[in-house]
Design an enzyme around this catalytic site. Sequence first.
Site, PDB file in Angstrom:
ATOM      1  N   ALA A   1      11.913  64.812  62.596  1.00  0.00           N
ATOM      2  CA  ALA A   1      11.142  64.968  61.343  1.00  0.00           C
ATOM      3  C   ALA A   1       9.633  65.114  61.556  1.00  0.00           C
ATOM      4  CB  ALA A   1      11.416  63.842  60.351  1.00  0.00           C
ATOM      5  N   ALA A   2       9.177  65.191  62.807  1.00  0.00           N
ATOM      6  CA  ALA A   2       7.726  65.381  63.028  1.00  0.00           C
ATOM      7  C   ALA A   2       7.272  66.706  62.408  1.00  0.00           C
ATOM      8  CB  ALA A   2       7.410  65.351  64.513  1.00  0.00           C
ATOM      9  N   GLY A   3       8.080  67.756  62.580  1.00  0.00           N
ATOM     10  CA  GLY A   3       7.739  69.060  62.004  1.00  0.00           C
ATOM     11  C   GLY A   3       7.750  69.007  60.476  1.00  0.00           C
ATOM     12  N   ASP A   4       8.614  68.181  59.928  1.00  0.00           N
ATOM     13  CA  ASP A   4       8.689  68.063  58.465  1.00  0.00           C
ATOM     14  C   ASP A   4       7.470  67.319  57.922  1.00  0.00           C
ATOM     15  OD1 ASP A   4      11.154  69.322  58.649  1.00  0.00           O
ATOM     16  OD2 ASP A   4      12.213  67.416  58.859  1.00  0.00           O
TER      17      ASP A   4
HETATM   18  O1  RIB Z   1      13.740  68.053  60.946  1.00  0.00           O
HETATM   19  C1  RIB Z   1      14.561  66.931  61.050  1.00  0.00           C
HETATM   20  C2  RIB Z   1      15.794  67.097  60.239  1.00  0.00           C
HETATM   21  O2  RIB Z   1      16.543  68.171  60.766  1.00  0.00           O
HETATM   22  C3  RIB Z   1      16.690  65.906  60.255  1.00  0.00           C
HETATM   23  O3  RIB Z   1      16.424  65.001  59.211  1.00  0.00           O
HETATM   24  C4  RIB Z   1      18.074  66.491  60.175  1.00  0.00           C
HETATM   25  O4  RIB Z   1      18.641  66.352  58.930  1.00  0.00           O
HETATM   26  C5  RIB Z   1      17.920  67.970  60.537  1.00  0.00           C
HETATM   27  O5  RIB Z   1      18.330  68.758  59.527  1.00  0.00           O
END
Ligand code: RIB
Length: 304
Positions: free
Chosen positions: A243-246
Amino acid sequence: MGSITADLTTFSQRLPSRGETILGDDFTLVLGGKGANQAIAVALAGSPAYMVSCVGTDLFAPLLTGGLQNAGVDIDHVSRVPGPSGIAHIRVDDSGENDIVMVPLANASLSEAQIDSAFLDRAPLSKVLLTQLEIPWALTQHAIRKAHEVGLTVILDPAPATELDDAIWPLVDIVTPNETEASRLTGIVVTDAASAASAGRWFTARGAGYALITMASAGAILVSETSVRHFPSIPVVAVDTTAAGDAFAGYLGAALARDADLASAISQAMAAGALTVTQRGASPSLPQRAAVEDLLHSQKATIS
Ligand code: RIB
């Protein structure tokens, strides 16, 4: 707009080889999905976040919708569709690196009609569309076209990377691949700042406004048609990169929605991404805005 998943994560010293069984150290079940993580990052950054997606009717669904609501994300345009919710099967090793198999399931039920209704309702309140590639590509294209038409800033996180139609790039204001995704999409192997700049130019030559290529500890490279700028990373100890990119995309979008200039939006995004890797899990690892501001201040104090 994007995916919502239940993330089932195992933690082990190392990842198993093909055909091997190993014993792990821990397991978590949390809300994830690139779309949901980005929406939560926006809400934590202090901007309104409107999620457009689908969950199923299984045991995981209340965990997913409840997690979004608790984080302050509007879920009026999250539909419940019969069957299982999206799932991500994640493995994390002691170095913090992961691998992920994401199964869209309910996420594949999103429709143009649902997107159109969400746009009618929420686009007048919005400045930025954040989207990724965990829902059907035809629908991602549809949303990008609509967002472009009504003047939203379109940020596409092309993850997981797959071959895309070139007609999309003139409608994308900022594309945010990591080095693996940039390599896959452009065919240019990204290993350093110079190759990242070349990959960035691949996107801008096809019409994207900016390419912002993230390279973990090597920082990020911002490429426009006429310029290239390097943003150094903030050193942290990584325990889980999920989730770092998110966090990066969400904080970037939230800052731009508050009319921040691009360079300061990128600094906030970099700090959010850095803090995310210091915690385990997807949505639970996303940082509060105060922590992001504190990290940025401590960085400035160290540099001056
Ligand atoms: O970017 C991380 C996400 O990618 C995770 O939460 C997982 O669900 C995947 O889809």
